[in-house]
Design a protein around this motif. Sequence first.
Motif, PDB file in Angstrom:
ATOM      1  N   ARG A  26       0.824  -1.209   0.000  1.00  0.00           N
ATOM      2  CA  ARG A  26       0.000   0.000   0.000  1.00  0.00           C
ATOM      3  C   ARG A  26       0.859   1.260   0.000  1.00  0.00           C
ATOM      4  N   SER A  31      -2.392   7.553  -6.175  1.00  0.00           N
ATOM      5  CA  SER A  31      -3.772   7.336  -6.609  1.00  0.00           C
ATOM      6  C   SER A  31      -3.778   6.324  -7.746  1.00  0.00           C
ATOM      7  N   ALA A  32      -4.753   5.481  -7.718  1.00  0.00           N
ATOM      8  CA  ALA A  32      -4.884   4.499  -8.793  1.00  0.00           C
ATOM      9  C   ALA A  32      -5.560   5.140  -9.995  1.00  0.00           C
ATOM     10  N   ILE A  51      -1.542  -0.179  -9.843  1.00  0.00           N
ATOM     11  CA  ILE A  51      -2.140   0.253  -8.583  1.00  0.00           C
ATOM     12  C   ILE A  51      -3.654   0.277  -8.763  1.00  0.00           C
ATOM     13  N   ASP A  53      -7.659   0.746  -6.600  1.00  0.00           N
ATOM     14  CA  ASP A  53      -8.433   1.141  -5.417  1.00  0.00           C
ATOM     15  C   ASP A  53      -9.565   0.149  -5.276  1.00  0.00           C
ATOM     16  N   ARG A  54      -9.633  -0.497  -4.135  1.00  0.00           N
ATOM     17  CA  ARG A  54     -10.745  -1.413  -3.843  1.00  0.00           C
ATOM     18  C   ARG A  54     -11.117  -1.234  -2.384  1.00  0.00           C
ATOM     19  N   ASP A  56     -12.017   1.306  -0.797  1.00  0.00           N
ATOM     20  CA  ASP A  56     -11.373   2.524  -0.293  1.00  0.00           C
ATOM     21  C   ASP A  56      -9.931   2.316   0.153  1.00  0.00           C
ATOM     22  N   VAL A  57      -9.255   1.331  -0.414  1.00  0.00           N
ATOM     23  CA  VAL A  57      -7.849   1.071  -0.113  1.00  0.00           C
ATOM     24  C   VAL A  57      -7.083   1.039  -1.441  1.00  0.00           C
ATOM     25  N   THR A  58      -5.942   1.722  -1.477  1.00  0.00           N
ATOM     26  CA  THR A  58      -5.090   1.738  -2.666  1.00  0.00           C
ATOM     27  C   THR A  58      -3.958   0.742  -2.443  1.00  0.00           C
TER      28      THR A  58
END
Length: 181
Positions: A26, A31-32, A51, A53-54, A56-58
Amino acid sequence: AKRAYLRVMSLGLPKDPGTESWKYLRPVGVSAEVLSTNEVTNLLSNNVNFIVDRADVTFAMPGVAASGEWIDTVRGNDWFINSLEVDVLTMFLNATSTLGKIPFTANGIALAKKTVLATCSSAKATDANPARLLASYTVTTPDISQVTAADKAARILRYVVIEGVYAGAIHEAGFKVIFTT
């Protein structure tokens, strides 16, 4: 994208080789990109890390080298081979200064096996250190009676065999959920 993955590398590279997984690292401040399903499929089929985002986690995925092999496996293999070469060279150097040489006898073969076992032991996962390269291993050496005269004359100990099982990593989990009333 290159700078983003440099941040991922800054998280993975400091860890001991073979003890890390590069999927789910992480990176902070990254930003993805929004990728289509087709773009993700193309990246995965070409062994390209990216990268996402799933929830709310990158994080980074899939964590593979260009060859398609897991990055931690490649790094672990390279570390192991290097460690083995250094340990065996150290065995020869120390023997020269203390014993004069390693005799081509059963005891000499046992010393070589002991050195290889020590290298394997440093790579083995334990309860205290579960994130190591190997889950298990065996080392076999030839009996002195199996060594050919030509190998003895050339001073080469062949057929030292290391068989190991990777500890690996879990990246996905499948669940069966059953609800009843």
